[in-house]
Design a protein around this motif. Structure first.
Motif, mmCIF file in Angstrom:
data_model
loop_
_atom_site.group_PDB
_atom_site.id
_atom_site.type_symbol
_atom_site.label_atom_id
_atom_site.label_comp_id
_atom_site.label_asym_id
_atom_site.label_seq_id
_atom_site.Cartn_x
_atom_site.Cartn_y
_atom_site.Cartn_z
ATOM 1 N N LYS A 633 107.409 85.030 78.466
ATOM 2 C CA LYS A 633 106.316 85.638 79.223
ATOM 3 C C LYS A 633 106.371 85.244 80.695
ATOM 4 C CE LYS A 633 102.192 85.614 77.448
ATOM 5 N NZ LYS A 633 100.978 85.133 76.758
ATOM 6 N N GLU A 634 106.656 83.968 80.940
ATOM 7 C CA GLU A 634 106.761 83.521 82.329
ATOM 8 C C GLU A 634 107.940 84.192 83.029
ATOM 9 O OE1 GLU A 634 107.095 79.326 82.130
ATOM 10 O OE2 GLU A 634 104.992 78.987 81.574
ATOM 11 N N ALA A 635 109.034 84.338 82.297
ATOM 12 C CA ALA A 635 110.233 84.914 82.897
ATOM 13 C C ALA A 635 110.087 86.407 83.149
ATOM 14 C CB ALA A 635 111.435 84.659 81.996
ATOM 15 N N THR A 636 109.429 87.103 82.254
ATOM 16 C CA THR A 636 109.350 88.561 82.340
ATOM 17 C C THR A 636 108.049 89.062 82.942
ATOM 18 O OG1 THR A 636 108.395 88.756 80.115
ATOM 19 C CG2 THR A 636 110.805 88.775 80.292
ATOM 20 N N GLY A 637 107.061 88.186 83.096
ATOM 21 C CA GLY A 637 105.768 88.633 83.598
ATOM 22 C C GLY A 637 104.968 89.392 82.564
ATOM 23 N N SER A 638 105.281 89.207 81.290
ATOM 24 C CA SER A 638 104.554 89.902 80.223
ATOM 25 C C SER A 638 103.092 89.484 80.216
ATOM 26 C CB SER A 638 105.187 89.575 78.861
ATOM 27 O OG SER A 638 104.359 90.028 77.808
ATOM 28 N N ARG A 639 102.204 90.445 79.966
ATOM 29 C CA ARG A 639 100.767 90.162 79.916
ATOM 30 C C ARG A 639 100.260 90.095 78.488
ATOM 31 N NH1 ARG A 639 97.773 94.395 83.504
ATOM 32 N NH2 ARG A 639 96.041 92.971 83.090
ATOM 33 N N LEU A 640 101.161 89.974 77.529
ATOM 34 C CA LEU A 640 100.752 89.893 76.133
ATOM 35 C C LEU A 640 99.806 88.717 75.938
ATOM 36 C CD1 LEU A 640 101.332 91.127 73.261
ATOM 37 C CD2 LEU A 640 102.965 89.264 72.977
ATOM 38 N N ALA A 641 98.722 88.957 75.195
ATOM 39 C CA ALA A 641 97.763 87.894 74.908
ATOM 40 C C ALA A 641 98.451 86.768 74.132
ATOM 41 C CB ALA A 641 96.588 88.454 74.112
ATOM 42 N N PRO A 642 97.940 85.541 74.211
ATOM 43 C CA PRO A 642 98.601 84.396 73.562
ATOM 44 C C PRO A 642 98.335 84.348 72.064
ATOM 45 C CG PRO A 642 96.611 83.652 74.648
ATOM 46 C CD PRO A 642 96.759 85.117 74.983
ATOM 47 N N TYR A 643 98.754 85.388 71.346
ATOM 48 C CA TYR A 643 98.468 85.475 69.916
ATOM 49 C C TYR A 643 99.066 84.299 69.144
ATOM 50 C CZ TYR A 643 97.015 90.287 70.875
ATOM 51 O OH TYR A 643 96.370 91.395 71.353
ATOM 52 N N GLY A 644 100.322 83.950 69.449
ATOM 53 C CA GLY A 644 100.963 82.856 68.738
ATOM 54 C C GLY A 644 100.234 81.544 68.960
ATOM 55 N N ALA A 645 99.886 81.263 70.211
ATOM 56 C CA ALA A 645 99.170 80.021 70.520
ATOM 57 C C ALA A 645 97.809 79.987 69.845
ATOM 58 C CB ALA A 645 99.015 79.883 72.040
ATOM 59 N N LEU A 646 97.149 81.130 69.727
ATOM 60 C CA LEU A 646 95.857 81.203 69.025
ATOM 61 C C LEU A 646 95.997 80.773 67.572
ATOM 62 C CD1 LEU A 646 94.279 84.585 70.232
ATOM 63 C CD2 LEU A 646 93.125 82.368 70.229
ATOM 64 N N GLY A 647 96.965 81.370 66.866
ATOM 65 C CA GLY A 647 97.150 81.042 65.459
ATOM 66 C C GLY A 647 97.544 79.592 65.258
ATOM 67 N N LEU A 648 98.396 79.082 66.154
ATOM 68 C CA LEU A 648 98.843 77.698 66.037
ATOM 69 C C LEU A 648 97.680 76.731 66.243
ATOM 70 C CD1 LEU A 648 101.425 76.015 65.610
ATOM 71 C CD2 LEU A 648 101.709 75.992 68.106
ATOM 72 N N ALA A 649 96.865 76.964 67.276
ATOM 73 C CA ALA A 649 95.717 76.094 67.533
ATOM 74 C C ALA A 649 94.731 76.143 66.379
ATOM 75 C CB ALA A 649 95.040 76.508 68.842
ATOM 76 N N ALA A 650 94.541 77.339 65.802
ATOM 77 C CA ALA A 650 93.585 77.490 64.704
ATOM 78 C C ALA A 650 94.016 76.696 63.484
ATOM 79 C CB ALA A 650 93.420 78.963 64.352
#
Length: 922
Positions: A633-650
């Motif tokens: 995301k940092e490299a490409t400038g993607s604006r995708l929501a942090p879905y993976g981080a959400l599931g991991l934190a949960a």
């Protein structure tokens, strides 16, 4: 001690900053710096200083040229040309990408971020022999593809002994966030000294003060403006230009000096200014067509405007501009015509086409056709912006309204692919001004939909796609069906935030009436029919069709089509409760995206795979992919929501971290119209609160997650969380309604995953023997799946029920199993819940002790260590994380020192968790 040239008087601070950069590069670090300021302020002079003050370093240079902005990778090729003998050292995908981009070989258009990674690797390899300093002047005039590639490399520099310094008037958006240094005008005393150094006679003090004030200490203005004035004018101030823009003042000074030259020299300068390559042989061949001799160059050099040596070099870009713009239009056209005639059509057909276009006084079908061919070549090299520019120029030179509209339409499509949305809208308007066929008009609708989807992830994208699909029905049934499928995916993303005409039920209803395929249905056809039926007719109606789609997914599909439909295929596997297909498809999705360098698809691919790993209980692997996802995301400038981080934190039970992510995600996706993100965020909210035992909060989040009930895939997980939380709160009516909705899907799904979720949820509503039977069934069902977290939670719920039934011995057995599984997987809050329940039965469960030394690693070091432990080579890790292999090795040395080990083989002993590699399907 450094010494400044006269033009660098007063630049002590800037020179010191550049010296420090060189010192850092020579010491093994990498540095990036952006010098920016107004024209003539001294940026180029500072780059010249750096060229002469980088002992022990290789210095490479490139410069943006305004007239070359349409030629893809022109600036990048300038910089990299001397390094191309190192191409063989690059990983194959990167090597092929650069060779294709530079026109050295034919191939599929390379992903622009793969180009950036290839540039990073190339710079790193060159710097292994000697520290490398790369200087890029006039960055604001680089072609977009080059600017992106170089900015990408600049952001990923680590420990490669590479310095990358840009100079720009106003840096392009590609350089945003890089370290910068503003180059301002000289202080008054330094400005006076510089002005005095070029004056040839006395000057009135007030006039000198006025010149210094009006130039605002701009060195080029101080050096150049007096050259166009006589001593008398300078003495009395009668010839001063007055309050005009500084850039215009300097260019006017250059223009006066050009106009004072002999006519033959002016023509020579015009030809040199019209050619952006600086190739003296080319310029002299063109000059020969006008009968101009070699002696015409001397006056230009004497006037300090341009030099004709091994390269043609102007004193300043404003001198080039003055030489070009001061000439009449007809003379400019003749110059371009001459350059086109002497440019080799075989070696440089695109620049020849460009010169021919500039030479044309009006529409010309032959030149337009040549530009169209140039666009095709540019697109094949991945130069989408260049392709669009060629096509736009071709449209301008096309007289036939139908052809003009078609070329404008093709240019608009290229601009959308290149991400230049404003220009794309203008080109679509140009296309619509001419006669369009039904197919072309449908293409306009599709492109407007893509613009809406790319800019807001919601809005009216589905409605526009629906309009295009309907228009295509009588023209091209297969294209119509593909567009209906795009509309369905857009509507699923929009979800609860859909606008009029975007609602998923409306889109599904229209898609149900799509024309049948012209051949035997393939997986995309079945995805369309099954998704539409499941939404429009009812969940059960879509299941058998969707299962057929998943069973044959990939057969008869190109890699491009497979990637385009893979995300929907993964959603479909979840919708049909098929964890085996989800596992295979998500693994293949990541594999395909990596193999093809489709970095635009990689964020979604990594997200789909991350959730499979989360549900499988492999949180370590999921964390690795989440780290990689962030790097992408940092490299490409993607604006995708942090879905993976959400599931991991949960699942980890990180209450504070999850709360921050939930709030930020809801705010972001609401602004962009991506309603599916709200469901994911509230599901994560419910999970973390169920784990913590905050059942009222979990129930509230579960109700919000399931409030939008038109998309079954979004309900599979959320209903289960709502039922558990509401049952604990005694919310009988809520539980009953939620279970009824869940049962509609699970009974039709019929898989062990579906029936396990149904049994576990039903058990929470039941009493006595019925409850016990359902809990046991749930454990048995989940035991046949890959879903280890669900299995552990089934053991936990059964153990809690047994304890309430005062069957402590049996409860301990279930709770021990649950605690052991949850603790080992890192599902923190649920593990703690199991530990509390065990304590209530009279038994104590101890928390695992983290591996010694693990906390010493930084986030990036831990990420690299995990990937190295899993068997990836340094180049493979670098490719995953968008850094060079040299930087990977640098971080691994630090990892070894911190963990007290000496080799990669020892990482498995000191790092927790199982390998994070993505298994191959089959």
């Amino acid at each position: 001690m450094w010494r400044c040239s006269p033009e660098l008087a007063g630049r002590h601070t800037e020179c010191v900053a550049l010296d420090r950069l060189v010192d850092a590069v020579r010491a093994g670090e990498s540095q990036a710096l952006v010098l920016h300021g107004e024209p003539g302020v001294g940026k180029t002079a500072l780059l010249e200083y750096l060229t002469g003050h980088a002992p022990g370093c290789t210095v490479m240079r490139a410069a943006g040229v305004q007239s070359e902005m349409q030629l893809a990778f022109a600036g990048l090729h300038q910089l990299c040309a001397p390094m191309l003998d190192r191409l063989e050292a690059l990983p194959l995908p990167q090597r092929d990408a650069l060779r294709t981009a530079f026109g050295m070989s034919a191939g599929q258009a390379p992903d622009r971020f793969l180009i950036g990674l290839a540039v990073l690797s190339l710079l790193s390899h060159v710097a292994e022999q000697q520290p490398l300093v790369c200087l890029v002047d006039d960055e604001q005039w680089l072609d977009h593809a080059s600017a992106q590639g170089l900015a990408f490399a600049a952001r990923r520099l680590g420990a490669e002994s590479v310095g990358l310094v840009f100079a720009a008037r106003v840096p392009s958006g590609d350089l945003a966030g890089l370290p910068d240094l503003v180059v301002r005008g000289l202080r008054e005393a330094d400005a006076r000294a510089l002005l005095d150094s070029v004056l040839t006679g006395p000057i009135d003090g007030r006039v000198r003060d006025q010149i210094v004030a009006e130039t605002r200490g701009n060195p080029l203005a101080l050096l150049e403006l007096p050259k166009g004035l006589t001593l008398a004018e300078l003495a009395g101030g009668f010839g001063l230009p007055g309050a005009v823009p500084l850039e215009g003042s300097i260019e006017e000074s250059f223009r006066r000096r050009v106009s004072a030259l002999p006519h033959q020299t002016q023509r020579l300068l015009l030809l040199a200014a019209a050619d952006p390559t600086g190739d003296p042989a080319l310029v002299w061949r063109a000059v020969g067509r006008f009968g101009i001799g070699a002696d015409a160059a001397a006056p230009a050099a004497d006037a300090g405007l341009a030099e004709f040596g091994t390269r043609v070099r102007f004193r300043h870009p404003l001198a080039r501009s003055a030489a070009y713009r001061s000439a009449p239009v007809q003379d400019r056209q003749e110059a371009h015509r001459a350059l086109a005639e002497v440019t080799d059509q075989r070696l440089d057909p695109d620049r020849r086409a460009w010169h021919r276009a500039q030479a044309s006084p009006g529409p010309d079908k032959d030149i337009a056709a040549e530009l169209e061919r140039s666009a095709g070549r540019a697109q094949a090299r991945g130069g989408l912006a260049a392709a669009a520019a060629f096509l736009k120029q071709a449209a301008t030179l096309t007289l036939d309204p139908e052809q003009r509209a078609g070329r404008a339409l093709a240019a608009a499509q290229a601009k959308i692919q290149a991400g230049v949305f404003d220009v794309a809208r203008d080109l679509l308007a140009m296309a619509e001004s001419g006669p369009l066929s039904d197919v072309q008009q449908a293409s306009v609708d599709v492109m407007r939909a893509r613009l809406a989807f790319n800019t807001s992830r919601g809005s009216d994208a589905a409605a526009l796609l629906l309009k295009a699909a309907r228009r295509l029905e009588p023209i091209d049934a297969d294209l119509s069906r593909a567009t209906y499928l795009d509309a369905l995916l857009a509507a699923i993303f929009a979800g609860r935030l859909a606008g009029p005409g975007d609602d998923v039920m409306e889109v599904a209803r229209a898609a149900s009436a799509a024309p049948p395929p012209r051949r035997a249905p393939r997986a995309p056809d079945l995805l369309l029919d099954g998704t539409a039926a499941g939404l429009h007719v009812g969940y059960a109606a879509g299941v058998p069709i969707l299962r057929s789609a998943l069973a044959q997914f990939g057969a008869g599909m190109s890699v491009e089509e497979e990637l385009r439909r893979m995300f929907l295929a993964c959603i479909t596997a979840i919708r049909t409760w098929d964890d085996d297909r989800w596992d295979v498809l998500s693994a293949r999705y990541v594999q395909r995206a990596r193999e093809t360098g489709a970095l635009g698809e990689l964020p979604l691919a990594l997200t789909a795979r991350t959730y499979m790993l989360l549900f499988a209980g492999d949180l370590t692997a999921a964390a690795s992919l989440t780290d990689e996802l962030q790097a992408v995301k940092e490299a490409t400038g993607s604006r995708l929501a942090p879905y993976g981080a959400l599931g991991l934190a949960a699942l980890r039970g990180d209450e504070a971290g999850a709360a921050v992510l939930v709030d930020a995600t809801i705010e972001d996706v609401t602004r962009r119209g991506e309603g599916i993100g709200i469901t994911f965020a509230e599901w994560a909210n419910a999970v973390v609160n169920n784990g913590l035992g905050h059942y009222e909060k979990a129930a509230a989040a579960g109700r919000r997650a399931t409030a939008y009930d038109k998309e079954p895939a979004a309900l599979c997980w959320s209903l289960v969380e709502l039922i558990e939380a509401a049952a604990r709160c005694g919310m009988t009516e809520t539980v009953t309604r939620a279970y009824r909705r869940l049962n509609e899907m699970t009974s039709a799904g019929g898989t062990d995953w579906a029936l396990g979720a149904e049994a576990r949820s039903h058990a929470l509503m039941s009493q006595g023997d019925a409850a016990e039977r359902l809990y046991r069934e749930s454990i048995a069902r989940f035991g046949k799946t890959r879903l280890r977290v669900d299995l552990a939670r089934a053991h936990l719920l059964y153990g809690e029920w047994l304890r309430r039934e005062r069957r402590r011995s049996e409860a301990r057995e279930q709770l021990r199993t649950a605690h052991g599984m949850l603790e080992a997987m890192g599902v923190g809050a649920f593990a703690e819940r199991a530990r509390r329940e065990l304590r209530a039965t009279g038994e104590t469960a101890h928390k695992r002790t983290p591996a010694a030394g693990r906390g010493e690693l930084t986030a990036q070091e831990a990420q690299i260590a995990r990937l190295a432990r899993d068997g990836l080579s340094n180049p493979e890790i670098g490719t995953r994380l968008f850094i060079s292999a040299h930087t990977v090795q640098y971080h691994l040395r630090k990892v070894f020192a911190k963990l007290g080990i000496t080799s990669r083989s020892q990482l498995d002993r000191v790092l927790p968790g199982s390998p994070a590699t993505v298994p191959r399907p089959g």
